[in-house]
Design a protein around this motif. Sequence first.
Motif: not given
Length: 395
Positions: A275-283, A287-288, A292-299
């Motif tokens: 969700n944090i990744g989606n907000v940064h994408r919308n902003m 790169p951020i 975030s999405h890569e951290k989500a994928l790793e987990i």
Amino acid sequence: MSKEKSTTITSTNHPDSAESYISKALVHYKTGNYPKALLSYEKALEIQQQSLPPNHPDLTGSYNNIGLVHNNMGNYPKALLSHEKALAIQQQSLPPTHPDLAYSYNNIGLVHDSMGDYPKALLSHEKALEIRQQSLPSNHPDLAESYNNIGVVYNNMGNYPEALSYYEKALAIEQQSLPSNHPDLAKSYGNIGVVHYSMGSYPKALLSHEKALVIQEQSLPPNHPDLAYSYNNIGLVHDSIGDYPKALSYHKKALEIRQNSLPPSHPDLASSYNNIGNVHRNMSNYPIALLSHEKALEIRQLSFPSNHPDLASSYNNIGEVHNIMRNYSKALSYFEKALEIQQQSLPSGHPDMAYPYNNIGLVHENMGNYLEARTFYEHAIQIGEQSLPLDHPTL
């Protein structure tokens, strides 16, 4: 969700020794360590099979518990098999209106819902509701659970008015039968908020989620994971209305609670990073967002099997950021990974299958491959038309 037992320790193959494994499994289950939970539940079942008759009610508890873990891990066929074994034993050993049968029908409905087989999910939840209506008082909380579950299916089908009606029935029962600050009321307000969010009624969604949060703040410790769920939902609404700083603030609160209360590989942490990744994408902080999405994928790679649908969601999200950044070959690679996982884990007509086909079409269009793009777009539309009501917003 089915009730799970938590009892005490004895030795070897005595039925009571199974309870120690059930207790261990329950701890692993609640902390999101599903592989260890599964091992402990299976050990408990093994002991029970050696020491109890084949239609003993304790076996149904173990089959249901194993089914719940498989469902959370995305092993839907195994989950269904376990819950159906539980139901078969109950049908042999209990009267047809016994409340325990409703738990098994409820769990079978949850799996069908996860698989996108909404007609079967509705049928199972309606059977559970019918049994509960016959065997329990009209304001019993288990009836509210059935109404909530039916509401979830209608919400997933895009039938938001029907979903709202069932959620409101659940809330009315809970208001009659539970104290005003009971956590189950918060869950119902949360469900109502989700429907308003899906309908684009963002002020109403925000009001419902804030009611849920107030109840949780009164009734739960400050680092309880359910608080994170409400912060998460409020963050999603702020994201949708374009208030990105507020959205980010709420998602970070949710993440902080989850970091303090859950193990580092718990899937809910991945949800927060997503969700944090989606907000940064919308902003436009690409790169951020990617990080975030890569951290989500790793987990998710640590906590789920390789064909779990949540992994497909992460691949889709990473692909979307690469597509915006015009890294088309990378975007295509991630979207194709998402599609491959969903083809393995979901029925061919599941509505979520439409997303990777649509995204792959989008990349081909951006690359100038218009015939390829058209093929994928048509496939996405075909899935949507087969699996969703004609007035569903995504169509």
